[in-house]
Design a protein around this motif. Structure first.
Motif, PDB file in Angstrom:
ATOM      1  N   LYS A 345       0.844  -1.196   0.000  1.00  0.00           N
ATOM      2  CA  LYS A 345       0.000   0.000   0.000  1.00  0.00           C
ATOM      3  C   LYS A 345       0.883   1.251   0.000  1.00  0.00           C
ATOM      4  O   LYS A 345       1.795   1.384   0.824  1.00  0.00           O
ATOM      5  CB  LYS A 345      -0.903   0.029   1.243  1.00  0.00           C
ATOM      6  CG  LYS A 345      -1.830  -1.174   1.389  1.00  0.00           C
ATOM      7  CD  LYS A 345      -2.977  -1.157   0.404  1.00  0.00           C
ATOM      8  CE  LYS A 345      -3.953  -2.308   0.672  1.00  0.00           C
ATOM      9  NZ  LYS A 345      -4.935  -2.483  -0.397  1.00  0.00           N
ATOM     10  N   GLU A 373     -11.469   3.447 -10.088  1.00  0.00           N
ATOM     11  CA  GLU A 373     -11.238   2.483 -11.162  1.00  0.00           C
ATOM     12  C   GLU A 373     -10.888   3.186 -12.475  1.00  0.00           C
ATOM     13  O   GLU A 373     -10.042   2.725 -13.230  1.00  0.00           O
ATOM     14  CB  GLU A 373     -12.477   1.589 -11.352  1.00  0.00           C
ATOM     15  CG  GLU A 373     -12.727   0.604 -10.207  1.00  0.00           C
ATOM     16  CD  GLU A 373     -11.795  -0.611 -10.231  1.00  0.00           C
ATOM     17  OE1 GLU A 373     -11.018  -0.758 -11.205  1.00  0.00           O
ATOM     18  OE2 GLU A 373     -11.824  -1.403  -9.255  1.00  0.00           O
ATOM     19  N   ARG A 380      -5.272  -0.241  -8.147  1.00  0.00           N
ATOM     20  CA  ARG A 380      -6.149   0.061  -7.011  1.00  0.00           C
ATOM     21  C   ARG A 380      -5.697  -0.666  -5.739  1.00  0.00           C
ATOM     22  O   ARG A 380      -5.856  -0.167  -4.626  1.00  0.00           O
ATOM     23  CB  ARG A 380      -7.590  -0.343  -7.354  1.00  0.00           C
ATOM     24  CG  ARG A 380      -8.580   0.070  -6.278  1.00  0.00           C
ATOM     25  CD  ARG A 380     -10.002  -0.329  -6.598  1.00  0.00           C
ATOM     26  NE  ARG A 380     -10.856  -0.198  -5.418  1.00  0.00           N
ATOM     27  CZ  ARG A 380     -12.071  -0.713  -5.314  1.00  0.00           C
ATOM     28  NH1 ARG A 380     -12.584  -1.391  -6.321  1.00  0.00           N
ATOM     29  NH2 ARG A 380     -12.766  -0.555  -4.215  1.00  0.00           N
ATOM     30  N   HIS A 381      -5.136  -1.856  -5.901  1.00  0.00           N
ATOM     31  CA  HIS A 381      -4.711  -2.634  -4.722  1.00  0.00           C
ATOM     32  C   HIS A 381      -3.594  -1.956  -3.956  1.00  0.00           C
ATOM     33  O   HIS A 381      -3.251  -2.361  -2.866  1.00  0.00           O
ATOM     34  CB  HIS A 381      -4.290  -4.040  -5.147  1.00  0.00           C
ATOM     35  CG  HIS A 381      -3.165  -4.040  -6.130  1.00  0.00           C
ATOM     36  ND1 HIS A 381      -3.332  -3.696  -7.461  1.00  0.00           N
ATOM     37  CD2 HIS A 381      -1.848  -4.324  -5.986  1.00  0.00           C
ATOM     38  CE1 HIS A 381      -2.166  -3.765  -8.093  1.00  0.00           C
ATOM     39  NE2 HIS A 381      -1.254  -4.149  -7.223  1.00  0.00           N
ATOM     40  N   ARG A 397     -11.065  -0.968   3.898  1.00  0.00           N
ATOM     41  CA  ARG A 397     -11.988  -1.546   2.909  1.00  0.00           C
ATOM     42  C   ARG A 397     -12.042  -3.066   3.030  1.00  0.00           C
ATOM     43  O   ARG A 397     -13.089  -3.681   2.910  1.00  0.00           O
ATOM     44  CB  ARG A 397     -11.525  -1.144   1.495  1.00  0.00           C
ATOM     45  CG  ARG A 397     -12.341  -1.720   0.365  1.00  0.00           C
ATOM     46  CD  ARG A 397     -13.738  -1.119   0.241  1.00  0.00           C
ATOM     47  NE  ARG A 397     -13.723   0.188  -0.395  1.00  0.00           N
ATOM     48  CZ  ARG A 397     -14.738   1.061  -0.338  1.00  0.00           C
ATOM     49  NH1 ARG A 397     -15.831   0.779   0.358  1.00  0.00           N
ATOM     50  NH2 ARG A 397     -14.652   2.210  -0.946  1.00  0.00           N
ATOM     51  N   GLU A 398     -10.900  -3.689   3.326  1.00  0.00           N
ATOM     52  CA  GLU A 398     -10.834  -5.154   3.410  1.00  0.00           C
ATOM     53  C   GLU A 398     -11.782  -5.709   4.478  1.00  0.00           C
ATOM     54  O   GLU A 398     -12.183  -6.860   4.433  1.00  0.00           O
ATOM     55  CB  GLU A 398      -9.408  -5.606   3.764  1.00  0.00           C
ATOM     56  CG  GLU A 398      -8.376  -5.385   2.670  1.00  0.00           C
ATOM     57  CD  GLU A 398      -7.778  -3.974   2.685  1.00  0.00           C
ATOM     58  OE1 GLU A 398      -8.358  -3.077   3.346  1.00  0.00           O
ATOM     59  OE2 GLU A 398      -6.748  -3.760   2.035  1.00  0.00           O
ATOM     60  N   ARG A 500      -3.255  -7.488  -9.796  1.00  0.00           N
ATOM     61  CA  ARG A 500      -4.051  -6.987  -8.683  1.00  0.00           C
ATOM     62  C   ARG A 500      -4.249  -8.073  -7.627  1.00  0.00           C
ATOM     63  O   ARG A 500      -4.323  -9.250  -7.945  1.00  0.00           O
ATOM     64  CB  ARG A 500      -5.405  -6.479  -9.202  1.00  0.00           C
ATOM     65  CG  ARG A 500      -5.224  -5.238 -10.062  1.00  0.00           C
ATOM     66  CD  ARG A 500      -6.525  -4.748 -10.634  1.00  0.00           C
ATOM     67  NE  ARG A 500      -7.472  -4.325  -9.598  1.00  0.00           N
ATOM     68  CZ  ARG A 500      -8.550  -3.600  -9.877  1.00  0.00           C
ATOM     69  NH1 ARG A 500      -8.791  -3.220 -11.123  1.00  0.00           N
ATOM     70  NH2 ARG A 500      -9.358  -3.255  -8.922  1.00  0.00           N
ATOM     71  N   THR A 501      -4.312  -7.675  -6.345  1.00  0.00           N
ATOM     72  CA  THR A 501      -4.350  -8.657  -5.255  1.00  0.00           C
ATOM     73  C   THR A 501      -5.502  -8.420  -4.281  1.00  0.00           C
ATOM     74  O   THR A 501      -5.440  -8.832  -3.138  1.00  0.00           O
ATOM     75  CB  THR A 501      -3.041  -8.593  -4.442  1.00  0.00           C
ATOM     76  OG1 THR A 501      -2.913  -7.250  -3.935  1.00  0.00           O
ATOM     77  CG2 THR A 501      -1.834  -8.959  -5.249  1.00  0.00           C
ATOM     78  N   GLU A 502      -6.561  -7.721  -4.748  1.00  0.00           N
ATOM     79  CA  GLU A 502      -7.612  -7.355  -3.778  1.00  0.00           C
ATOM     80  C   GLU A 502      -8.216  -8.548  -3.036  1.00  0.00           C
ATOM     81  O   GLU A 502      -8.431  -8.501  -1.825  1.00  0.00           O
ATOM     82  CB  GLU A 502      -8.769  -6.620  -4.464  1.00  0.00           C
ATOM     83  CG  GLU A 502      -8.520  -5.171  -4.684  1.00  0.00           C
ATOM     84  CD  GLU A 502      -8.288  -4.887  -6.150  1.00  0.00           C
ATOM     85  OE1 GLU A 502      -7.529  -5.661  -6.785  1.00  0.00           O
ATOM     86  OE2 GLU A 502      -8.852  -3.905  -6.644  1.00  0.00           O
ATOM     87  N   ASP A 505      -5.900  -9.810  -0.429  1.00  0.00           N
ATOM     88  CA  ASP A 505      -5.790  -8.829   0.649  1.00  0.00           C
ATOM     89  C   ASP A 505      -7.017  -8.895   1.564  1.00  0.00           C
ATOM     90  O   ASP A 505      -6.905  -8.873   2.789  1.00  0.00           O
ATOM     91  CB  ASP A 505      -5.694  -7.406   0.078  1.00  0.00           C
ATOM     92  CG  ASP A 505      -4.375  -7.171  -0.661  1.00  0.00           C
ATOM     93  OD1 ASP A 505      -3.483  -8.045  -0.548  1.00  0.00           O
ATOM     94  OD2 ASP A 505      -4.259  -6.141  -1.353  1.00  0.00           O
ATOM     95  N   HIS A 506      -8.183  -8.969   0.920  1.00  0.00           N
ATOM     96  CA  HIS A 506      -9.412  -9.015   1.723  1.00  0.00           C
ATOM     97  C   HIS A 506      -9.454 -10.254   2.597  1.00  0.00           C
ATOM     98  O   HIS A 506      -9.691 -10.174   3.793  1.00  0.00           O
ATOM     99  CB  HIS A 506     -10.646  -9.005   0.794  1.00  0.00           C
ATOM    100  CG  HIS A 506     -11.097  -7.628   0.411  1.00  0.00           C
ATOM    101  ND1 HIS A 506     -10.423  -6.841  -0.488  1.00  0.00           N
ATOM    102  CD2 HIS A 506     -12.159  -6.886   0.819  1.00  0.00           C
ATOM    103  CE1 HIS A 506     -11.041  -5.682  -0.632  1.00  0.00           C
ATOM    104  NE2 HIS A 506     -12.101  -5.682   0.151  1.00  0.00           N
TER     105      HIS A 506
END
Lengths: 646, 363
Positions: A345, A373, A380-381, A397-398, A500-502, A505-506
């Motif tokens: 981050k 976006e 974004r991640h 957010r996660e 991306r790794t959202e 991460d979440h």
């Protein structure tokens, strides 16, 4: 022989349970009164002066124990003799009275089964001095303690609750004295199981009709209120009644009010909405407000131990009473202790909360997300989206889908009081401490949210860019300003394009939050394969085997046996049962050898065998310490267990 | 009942003493030639109705209250006393002043000598004063009855013999504060400092000289529920009669300044007895005790917050009935007493026993 056990489910220390006396049973919570009624209200009186009968009832012994022992029946529960207002004399009297009762019980063990005895705890007793006495009573088989409330919510009533919190977890608690109807739900919430409604009779003798929040005195010069209860409807003109009939009518009415208050409390507890009721009741009187606030502050760890980490209803958080509610304070503390932002981050984007939960499904957040976006979507991640709210503080957010972040509702007026601002500013400060100095904060906030950031500014090391502090954040110009800032930032921070790794991460953040730091890496290792949608279900497979799933509707992760095995090294959220093989779909408290004291009712837990092998996973039905102390009752509902080797 | 540990008794003594606070150092100086109080009431005297002089002598007060034990939990008569002891001459002067009230009153007369302590304690009333006062009484033929009061430890053969010799054939009673027949109640709740057997010995010794005993019975010591207090009172009256008391005077507690009872009361942890409790105790006891023994009651501060009281509406009627009963000994005076508050009292009897909550303030 008397036994006490509780049903599954808690809402704070409130519970439902069973008091078995011989062949009879009292379902708790329950009312007790000096008059027998047909409504399952249990009778009480004192030995030698009031009736005793061969049915469950509470019988007080006075000093004159020697007289009519023969009048006692096997189903009478015995209130041990103590001394009225003795405790006020000096700090040591409370302990002396306990030792006298213990002595009495030992001296009379041939005729009085200690499991039927109820120990009286004077409100002046020093809470730090009672543990050894309670141990001694407990080892004789005593399982009930009684406290006397004075009806004016004086400091002694507060002390009674603190003393009650010291009881062994497998005891029932009896609230005697003057308990006005508004106090029934709070006492239930604070862990009392039996309620004296003698006040119904006292009030009737004083021409008083008890209501849910206050009391009405029936006098000839004031027209009585309308009441639809059957007792009052039978006498449209209360004023015309002779005193005796008026008194009888008022007794019936008053008892009815207690029955309604208790049944409401029980239902709310079962729906996990009791805390809302408690917070509303705070406003019934200044005495009630100080009573509850003091207990919230002093008994947090007691209340928290029994507060589930999930809820099927929206949690309504209306006023300052909610700021330090166990669920809320625990959430803020867990965010501090268990959230660790991914190292990739580089930006922290501060956003306001929304009425709709989870935030990302709200209109405002959909606009924010569209802006993000469309400007920096591919990276974004790298942005730590952080939502500011009250009274939860900050929500990454996660974690927007975990309990209670996705389940609370607050009145939205745009006005924040100074305590709310301070709570959120402190949370923001702690949050920012977890990021490096070169991370940049983009604050897309105004109004009260802006006040939070400004108030934390001095305590934050990183630089802060405000996008459009002067106008509402969802306005076209504001969103354009956000887009500009984000674009600038990408260039300045030289964020590169990459995978991306959202989802990872979440899931890791949720696992850390639910099971403790480190759980994310254990459950979702780098080779894990994730599939599904965050708004519905995300499953995680390791070596083609499912280890866990995040279920959005309950906001938490459920484990498979393989997941339990992965998580075991963390040494948290475990329950050890006295055996090697699990049978059936539940584990009862009697079979629990030991458990992580951090386990709360409703938590996902790993079941270990006596050899510390993971043999199952499931949902706890009581706190970890409760399942160790109770001899009876549902401790864990199993979801998966090892196949039994034949 | 099992014995209470000494530490409990110590706490009561300590707190009784603490309740006195600095009040002892503030007792004002008074004219030792005047009695503390005197009044005349109409009483039953030897089957007839006559005037009775009550005289409270100004002395240095009760030795038990002055001493290390802290005195009784409900009593602050000590504070009505004098900071320094009264001499024999002063005491005789006090007596003469009071006797003057009886001038010109017809026979029969009675005289009751109170001292806020013990008439027979030579430290409080020097022997010279004692014999002087008794001789003055002996010279007045109108006086048919004499009541003095004393703690039992001073009631012995020597003093009794002297009284009998000087007063001749008059009816004599010695008032002794038995308070409760139960040693635990007397010791823990009242801090009285003597035992039931001390009382019995005093009564026996008095009988030897054909001197009667007036047993004072306390209604509602602290640390008892209303019902326990009622039952303790009835039992004590029965016990006192059995031991040989000739008259039984029951005294509902009134909350006196600088006492342990006052401390409890001011914090809502004590309520003086209901007048219904007094009525019920008199009624029950009258039916159980030999009719030759009078059971009397003159409630102090009746109807007031600090005294025995009911709801405020019926207090004067009920108090009057109690006084009427004391004269007539007829329980029928209680038969027609009614008030709404009686059901509240009935509730208190049951509910205090179960809850052990003092039902003090009117919630």
């Amino acid at each position: 022989m008397t036994t006490f056990w509780i049903d599954r489910g808690h809402d704070g220390p409130a519970r439902t349970g069973h008091l078995r006396i011989g062949d009879s049973e009292i379902r708790t919570p329950s009312l007790i009164s000096p008059l027998e009624t047909e409504h399952g209200i249990t009778y009480y009186g004192s030995l030698g002066h009031d009736e005793t009968a061969a049915k469950p009832s509470f019988i007080a012994l006075s000093r004159r124990w020697e007289q009519p022992r023969s009048l006692l029946h096997d189903e009478n529960l015995i209130l041990l003799p103590s001394m009225i207002s003795g405790g006020i004399l000096s700090a040591s009297v409370g302990s002396i009275l306990l030792s006298k009762q213990l002595e009495f019980l030992k001296d009379n063990s041939d005729t009085l089964n200690p499991t039927r005895a109820i120990v009286r705890i004077d409100s002046f007793t020093d809470p730090d001095s009672i543990a050894s006495y309670l141990d001694s009573f407990g080892s004789l088989g005593v399982r009930i303690a009684a406290f006397a409330f004075d009806g004016v919510l004086a400091p002694s009533d507060y002390r009674n609750v603190i003393l009650r919190s010291q009881l062994p977890r497998n005891w029932a608690a009896l609230a005697l004295g003057r308990i006005e109807p508004p106090l029934v739900a709070p006492l239930h919430y604070f862990g009392f199981d039996l309620f004296d409604i003698g006040r119904a009779f006292e009030a009737a003798a004083q021409r008083k009709r008890l209501m849910f929040l206050d009391t009405e005195r029936i006098t000839p010069d004031v027209a009585p209120r309308y009441c639809s209860c059957s007792a009052c409807s039978a006498h449209p003109s209360l004023l015309g009644l002779a005193f005796d009939s008026l008194q009888d009518t008022l007794i019936q009415h008053n008892i009815g009010v207690y029955r309604m208050a208790l049944s409401e409390s029980v239902q709310l507890q079962q729906e996990n909405r009791l805390r809302w009721k408690i917070e509303s009741t705070t406003h019934s009187s200044p005495a009630m407000a100080s009573f509850m606030r003091k207990i919230d502050r002093a008994a947090y760890s007691y209340l928290e131990e029994y507060t589930p980490n999930n809820c099927r209803h929206t949690m309504v958080l209306i006023g300052p009473e909610s700021y330090h509610a166990p669920t809320i304070r625990r959430f803020r503390e867990n965010i501090v202790e268990r959230f660790s932002p991914p190292t990739h981050k580089q930006l922290v984007l501060l956003l306001p909360c929304s009425a709709r939960k989870p935030y990302s499904s709200s209109k405002s957040h959909r606009r924010f997300i569209r802006t993000i976006e469309s400007t920096i979507g591919s990276v974004r991640h790298r942005v730590a989206e952080t939502i500011l709210t009250s009274p939860l503080g900050v929500i990454p957010r996660e974690l927007e889908r975990v309990f209670p972040a996705a389940h609370y509702d607050i009145p939205v007026t745009g006005d924040w009081d100074s305590e709310e601002i301070e709570i959120a500013a402190t949370a923001l400060e702690h949050h920012m401490n977890k990021f490096g100095d070169d991370v940049v904060i983009v604050a897309h906030v105004n109004g009260g949210y802006l006040d939070i950031v400004r108030s934390a500014e001095d305590r934050i090391r990183q630089s802060i860019i405000y996008t459009s502090p002067e106008q509402p954040v969802t306005r076209r110009e504001s969103l354009a300003a956000l887009a500009d800032v984000l674009l600038d930032m990408t260039e300045i921070l030289a964020i590169d394009d990459e995978k991306r790794t959202e989802l990872d991460d979440h899931l890791r953040a949720i696992a850390d939050f639910q099971f403790g730091l480190g759980a994310g890496q254990l459950l979702i290792p780098d080779e894990a394969r994730l599939g599904g949608k965050l708004y519905h279900t995300v499953t995680c497979r390791v070596n083609k085997e499912q280890v866990c799933a995040f279920v959005a509707s309950i906001g938490s992760i459920s484990l498979t046996l393989a997941g339990g095995q992965l998580l075991a090294p963390l040494n948290r959220y475990w329950v050890r049962f006295a055996g090697r093989e699990l049978k059936g779909s539940s584990i009862f408290a009697v079979g629990i050898e030991d458990a992580d004291p951090g386990v709360r009712p409703g938590d996902e837990v790993i079941v270990l065998s006596q050899d510390d092998v993971v043999v199952g996973v499931g949902r706890s039905e009581m706190s970890g310490q409760e399942m160790c102390e109770f001899e009876k009752g549902h401790a864990v509902s199993l979801r998966h267990k090892s196949e039994v080797n034949k | 009942m099992s014995t209470i540990p000494n530490s409990f008794k110590d706490i009561i003594m300590q707190e009784s003493k603490a309740a006195r606070g600095r009040s002892l150092s503030k007792i004002r100086k008074r004219d030792l030639k005047r009695p503390a109080a005197k009044w005349v009431t109409v009483n039953r005297i030897g089957g007839k109705v006559g005037n009775a002089l009550s005289l409270v002598m100004l002395t240095q007060g009760c030795a038990h209250a002055r001493g290390n034990e802290g005195g009784c939990t409900m009593c602050s008569y000590l504070l009505d006393g004098s900071p320094k002891p009264a001499s024999a001459d002063e005491l005789l002067a006090q007596f003469d002043k009071a006797m003057a009230t009886l001038d010109n009153m017809p026979s029969p007369l009675a005289i009751k000598i109170y001292t806020s302590g013990s008439f027979l304690d030579p430290e409080e009333i020097p022997l010279e004063a004692r014999s002087g006062i008794l001789s003055k009484i002996a010279k007045d033929a109108r006086i048919e009855e004499v009541v003095i009061e004393s703690r039992p430890e001073y009631v012995n053969g020597t003093s009794l013999k002297q009284i009998r010799e000087i007063l001749g054939t008059r009816k004599i009673e010695i008032g002794i504060g038995l308070e409760s027949g139960n040693d635990t109640v007397r010791s823990i709740c009242i801090n009285k400092g003597f035992t039931r057997s001390d009382f019995t010995a005093a009564v026996e010794a008095a009988k030897e000289e054909k001197i009667g005993t007036r047993a004072y019975v306390l209604v509602k010591p602290p640390f008892l529920t209303e019902r326990d207090a009622l039952l303790d009172c009835v039992q004590t009256i029965v016990d006192a009669a059995q031991i040989g008391a000739t008259t039984i005077s029951i005294n509902p507690v009134n909350v006196q300044k600088h006492t342990l009872v006052e401390r409890l009361w001011s914090k809502g942890h004590y309520r003086p007895p209901w007048l219904w409790t007094v009525v019920d105790a008199l009624w029950r006891a009258r039916l159980e005790v030999d009719s030759r023994i009078d059971i009397i009651c003159d409630p102090v501060a009746s109807g007031r917050q600090r005294g025995p009281h009911n709801c405020g509406r019926c207090d004067s009627t009920v108090t009057k009935a109690i006084r009427d009963f004391s004269l007539s000994q007829d329980v029928q005076v209680f038969a027609d007493l009614h008030c709404e508050c009686k059901s509240l009292w009935n509730h208190v009897l049951i509910h205090e026993d179960v809850s052990l909550l003092v039902h003090s303030s009117e919630a």
